[in-house]
Write a protein that holds these residues in place. Structure first.
Motif, PDB file in Angstrom:
ATOM      1  N   LYS A   1      31.036  90.775  24.336  1.00  0.00           N
ATOM      2  CA  LYS A   1      30.728  89.441  23.834  1.00  0.00           C
ATOM      3  C   LYS A   1      31.637  88.390  24.469  1.00  0.00           C
ATOM      4  O   LYS A   1      32.855  88.542  24.499  1.00  0.00           O
ATOM      5  N   VAL A   2      31.033  87.334  24.985  1.00  0.00           N
ATOM      6  CA  VAL A   2      31.791  86.193  25.499  1.00  0.00           C
ATOM      7  C   VAL A   2      32.152  85.260  24.351  1.00  0.00           C
ATOM      8  O   VAL A   2      33.235  84.672  24.324  1.00  0.00           O
ATOM      9  N   TYR A   3      31.222  85.145  23.377  1.00  0.00           N
ATOM     10  CA  TYR A   3      31.440  84.284  22.214  1.00  0.00           C
ATOM     11  C   TYR A   3      31.385  85.140  20.950  1.00  0.00           C
ATOM     12  O   TYR A   3      30.505  86.000  20.808  1.00  0.00           O
ATOM     13  N   ASN A   4      32.318  84.904  20.037  1.00  0.00           N
ATOM     14  CA  ASN A   4      32.330  85.673  18.787  1.00  0.00           C
ATOM     15  C   ASN A   4      31.192  85.271  17.868  1.00  0.00           C
ATOM     16  O   ASN A   4      30.647  86.094  17.137  1.00  0.00           O
ATOM     17  N   ASN A   5      30.834  84.003  17.883  1.00  0.00           N
ATOM     18  CA  ASN A   5      29.774  83.515  17.020  1.00  0.00           C
ATOM     19  C   ASN A   5      29.295  82.151  17.527  1.00  0.00           C
ATOM     20  O   ASN A   5      29.841  81.615  18.505  1.00  0.00           O
ATOM     21  N   ALA A   6      28.314  81.600  16.843  1.00  0.00           N
ATOM     22  CA  ALA A   6      27.732  80.324  17.271  1.00  0.00           C
ATOM     23  C   ALA A   6      28.735  79.181  17.151  1.00  0.00           C
ATOM     24  O   ALA A   6      28.750  78.271  17.998  1.00  0.00           O
ATOM     25  N   PHE A   7      29.560  79.234  16.130  1.00  0.00           N
ATOM     26  CA  PHE A   7      30.543  78.158  15.941  1.00  0.00           C
ATOM     27  C   PHE A   7      31.537  78.121  17.100  1.00  0.00           C
ATOM     28  O   PHE A   7      31.836  77.058  17.643  1.00  0.00           O
ATOM     29  N   GLN A   8      32.048  79.301  17.492  1.00  0.00           N
ATOM     30  CA  GLN A   8      32.995  79.349  18.604  1.00  0.00           C
ATOM     31  C   GLN A   8      32.339  78.865  19.897  1.00  0.00           C
ATOM     32  O   GLN A   8      32.955  78.155  20.692  1.00  0.00           O
ATOM     33  N   CYS A   9      31.099  79.242  20.089  1.00  0.00           N
ATOM     34  CA  CYS A   9      30.353  78.808  21.262  1.00  0.00           C
ATOM     35  C   CYS A   9      30.236  77.285  21.285  1.00  0.00           C
ATOM     36  O   CYS A   9      30.463  76.642  22.317  1.00  0.00           O
ATOM     37  N   THR A  10      29.897  76.703  20.144  1.00  0.00           N
ATOM     38  CA  THR A  10      29.759  75.242  20.052  1.00  0.00           C
ATOM     39  C   THR A  10      31.077  74.542  20.338  1.00  0.00           C
ATOM     40  O   THR A  10      31.125  73.562  21.098  1.00  0.00           O
ATOM     41  N   VAL A  11      32.161  75.060  19.745  1.00  0.00           N
ATOM     42  CA  VAL A  11      33.491  74.459  19.950  1.00  0.00           C
ATOM     43  C   VAL A  11      33.882  74.535  21.417  1.00  0.00           C
ATOM     44  O   VAL A  11      34.420  73.571  21.984  1.00  0.00           O
ATOM     45  N   ARG A  12      33.605  75.648  22.067  1.00  0.00           N
ATOM     46  CA  ARG A  12      33.975  75.801  23.469  1.00  0.00           C
ATOM     47  C   ARG A  12      33.182  74.843  24.362  1.00  0.00           C
ATOM     48  O   ARG A  12      33.720  74.266  25.306  1.00  0.00           O
ATOM     49  N   ILE A  13      31.903  74.682  24.044  1.00  0.00           N
ATOM     50  CA  ILE A  13      31.083  73.736  24.814  1.00  0.00           C
ATOM     51  C   ILE A  13      31.645  72.325  24.668  1.00  0.00           C
ATOM     52  O   ILE A  13      31.817  71.603  25.653  1.00  0.00           O
ATOM     53  N   LEU A  14      31.937  71.937  23.428  1.00  0.00           N
ATOM     54  CA  LEU A  14      32.456  70.590  23.186  1.00  0.00           C
ATOM     55  C   LEU A  14      33.823  70.392  23.833  1.00  0.00           C
ATOM     56  O   LEU A  14      34.117  69.323  24.368  1.00  0.00           O
ATOM     57  N   SER A  15      34.659  71.432  23.812  1.00  0.00           N
ATOM     58  CA  SER A  15      35.998  71.322  24.393  1.00  0.00           C
ATOM     59  C   SER A  15      35.942  71.202  25.916  1.00  0.00           C
ATOM     60  O   SER A  15      36.684  70.426  26.519  1.00  0.00           O
ATOM     61  N   ASN A  16      35.074  71.986  26.543  1.00  0.00           N
ATOM     62  CA  ASN A  16      35.022  72.025  28.001  1.00  0.00           C
ATOM     63  C   ASN A  16      34.127  70.960  28.624  1.00  0.00           C
ATOM     64  O   ASN A  16      34.407  70.474  29.731  1.00  0.00           O
ATOM     65  N   GLU A  17      33.049  70.595  27.902  1.00  0.00           N
ATOM     66  CA  GLU A  17      32.043  69.721  28.522  1.00  0.00           C
ATOM     67  C   GLU A  17      31.710  68.478  27.710  1.00  0.00           C
ATOM     68  O   GLU A  17      30.999  67.602  28.201  1.00  0.00           O
ATOM     69  N   GLY A  18      32.164  68.425  26.472  1.00  0.00           N
ATOM     70  CA  GLY A  18      31.821  67.297  25.624  1.00  0.00           C
ATOM     71  C   GLY A  18      30.413  67.413  25.060  1.00  0.00           C
ATOM     72  O   GLY A  18      29.737  68.431  25.221  1.00  0.00           O
ATOM     73  N   VAL A  19      29.972  66.351  24.410  1.00  0.00           N
ATOM     74  CA  VAL A  19      28.641  66.352  23.787  1.00  0.00           C
ATOM     75  C   VAL A  19      27.547  66.563  24.820  1.00  0.00           C
ATOM     76  O   VAL A  19      26.522  67.202  24.546  1.00  0.00           O
ATOM     77  N   LYS A  20      27.758  66.051  26.037  1.00  0.00           N
ATOM     78  CA  LYS A  20      26.725  66.198  27.073  1.00  0.00           C
ATOM     79  C   LYS A  20      26.447  67.668  27.380  1.00  0.00           C
ATOM     80  O   LYS A  20      25.349  68.020  27.820  1.00  0.00           O
ATOM     81  N   GLY A  21      27.451  68.539  27.119  1.00  0.00           N
ATOM     82  CA  GLY A  21      27.237  69.957  27.335  1.00  0.00           C
ATOM     83  C   GLY A  21      26.187  70.536  26.408  1.00  0.00           C
ATOM     84  O   GLY A  21      25.465  71.472  26.772  1.00  0.00           O
ATOM     85  N   LEU A  22      26.104  69.996  25.196  1.00  0.00           N
ATOM     86  CA  LEU A  22      25.091  70.456  24.241  1.00  0.00           C
ATOM     87  C   LEU A  22      23.694  70.005  24.639  1.00  0.00           C
ATOM     88  O   LEU A  22      22.698  70.580  24.191  1.00  0.00           O
ATOM     89  N   TYR A  23      23.609  68.953  25.455  1.00  0.00           N
ATOM     90  CA  TYR A  23      22.314  68.453  25.899  1.00  0.00           C
ATOM     91  C   TYR A  23      22.038  68.812  27.355  1.00  0.00           C
ATOM     92  O   TYR A  23      21.181  68.215  28.001  1.00  0.00           O
ATOM     93  N   ARG A  24      22.775  69.817  27.869  1.00  0.00           N
ATOM     94  CA  ARG A  24      22.525  70.261  29.235  1.00  0.00           C
ATOM     95  C   ARG A  24      21.111  70.832  29.331  1.00  0.00           C
ATOM     96  O   ARG A  24      20.702  71.645  28.518  1.00  0.00           O
ATOM     97  N   GLY A  25      20.364  70.400  30.312  1.00  0.00           N
ATOM     98  CA  GLY A  25      18.985  70.858  30.470  1.00  0.00           C
ATOM     99  C   GLY A  25      17.986  70.103  29.619  1.00  0.00           C
ATOM    100  O   GLY A  25      16.801  70.434  29.592  1.00  0.00           O
ATOM    101  N   ALA A  26      18.446  69.061  28.919  1.00  0.00           N
ATOM    102  CA  ALA A  26      17.562  68.343  28.001  1.00  0.00           C
ATOM    103  C   ALA A  26      16.461  67.577  28.730  1.00  0.00           C
ATOM    104  O   ALA A  26      15.373  67.390  28.189  1.00  0.00           O
ATOM    105  N   SER A  27      16.736  67.136  29.962  1.00  0.00           N
ATOM    106  CA  SER A  27      15.716  66.358  30.682  1.00  0.00           C
ATOM    107  C   SER A  27      14.473  67.186  30.934  1.00  0.00           C
ATOM    108  O   SER A  27      13.338  66.703  30.754  1.00  0.00           O
ATOM    109  N   SER A  28      14.658  68.448  31.333  1.00  0.00           N
ATOM    110  CA  SER A  28      13.488  69.306  31.534  1.00  0.00           C
ATOM    111  C   SER A  28      12.830  69.637  30.203  1.00  0.00           C
ATOM    112  O   SER A  28      11.610  69.811  30.124  1.00  0.00           O
TER     113      SER A  28
END
Length: 317
Positions: free
Chosen positions: A44-71
């Motif tokens: 496992k790279v991520y222990n759970n969804a919360f850790q995954c979300t925190v890591r995305i926000l820490s590394n990429e910011g909110v835009k990371g959560l919307y990656r691929g949103a244009s398609s």
């Protein structure tokens, strides 16, 4: 307005529903895709969804959560337009002039299943690009994935190297089965839920009636979305794994992929991303259904009689 005008309005209402779905649900979808792509390999790279979300926000910011949103905006808007439009038109055609008060599975299932099969051929390329953009990010754990400068570059390189229909069979199964479950759950829950939200509308203002209808739309749409993903998530996990595989020579056999995931990480692996998927399903599909119903009503559409459980009041007093 003639029949042609009504048809175009059906598709316009579905288009609006698709936009509402992406705005509401894409961040949850990004977390789901990352969990499916990274937590099905044995470690496992991520222990759970919360850790995954925190890591995305820490590394990429909110835009990371919307990656691929244009398609997603393009794919889901047109997909939603087609599925709601085809479903509405087929229910009218199959029912004919017969008035039924109770939802009929023999009308709902083929209408939704056929619509799901059609949209899979449009949705597959956009989801392929979306998933590959979503698994990108910062950190050594995901460096094995190809980095694309943007959705267009991803699309061009993907089409050039392997085509746009990777895992289309899984997409077709997911959409046809899932939409049959979705619309069946929606129609029946809407039918049985409506009297509890609005048992006696005679003393209510138009605005109060609207709020009642929106409330029942939220619950019926949310429940339908959760039913959709509960029914087809293993297919979706296999699709994500195939579409995001770093090795283009990796197996694309859906049954073999599901079996491999089960062998590596057990039944839980086949339901990787279940938490964020269900968290996304309720608000995203509630928003889609309410937007669809209100847009259709604002455009003056009248649905098939057994489904005449949506907004039946004037939008504004």
């Amino acid at each position: 307005m003639g029949d042609a005008g009504d048809v175009s309005k059906e598709y316009a209402a579905g288009f609006a529903a698709g936009i509402a779905t992406v705005v509401t649900g894409h961040p949850f979808d990004t977390v789901k895709v990352k969990l499916q792509a990274h937590n099905t390999k044995g470690k496992k790279v991520y222990n759970n969804a919360f850790q995954c979300t925190v890591r995305i926000l820490s590394n990429e910011g909110v835009k990371g959560l919307y990656r691929g949103a244009s398609s997603s905006f393009i794919g889901l808007a047109f997909e939603s337009s087609l599925i709601f439009g085809i479903y509405s038109q087929m229910t009218h055609a199959l029912q004919g002039k017969t008035e039924r008060n109770l939802p009929q599975l023999e009308i709902i299932v083929p209408s939704a299943g056929f619509g799901g099969a059609i949209i899979s051929f449009i949705l597959c390329p956009s989801e392929l690009i979306k998933c590959r953009m979503q698994v990108q990010g910062c950190g050594s754990a995901i460096s094995k994935y190809t980095h694309y400068s943007g959705p267009l570059a991803c699309a061009l390189q993907t089409i050039k190297n392997e085509g746009a229909y990777t895992a289309v069979a899984l997409q077709l199964l997911r959409e046809s089965i899932g939409n049959a479950v979705f619309f069946s759950t929606y129609e029946f829950s809407r039918y049985y839920m409506r009297p509890h939200f609005n048992p006696d509308s005679s003393g209510l203002t138009n605005r109060q009636k609207l709020l009642m209808d929106v409330g029942s739309g939220i619950f019926s749409g949310g429940l339908a979305g959760m039913a959709f993903w509960s029914a087809v998530l293993p297919l979706d996990v296999a699709k994500t794994v195939i579409q995001t595989a770093p090795d283009r020579n990796a197996s694309r056999n859906p049954l073999r992929t599901i079996h491999t995931i089960y062998t590596r990480v057990g039944l839980g692996g086949c339901y990787a991303g279940l938490g964020p998927t269900l968290l996304r399903a309720f608000p995203a599909n509630a928003a889609a259904i309410v937007t669809w119903e209100l847009t259709a009503k604002a455009l003056g559409l009248k649905r098939a009689q057994f489904a005449e459980v949506c907004v039946d009041t004037v939008l504004f007093s």
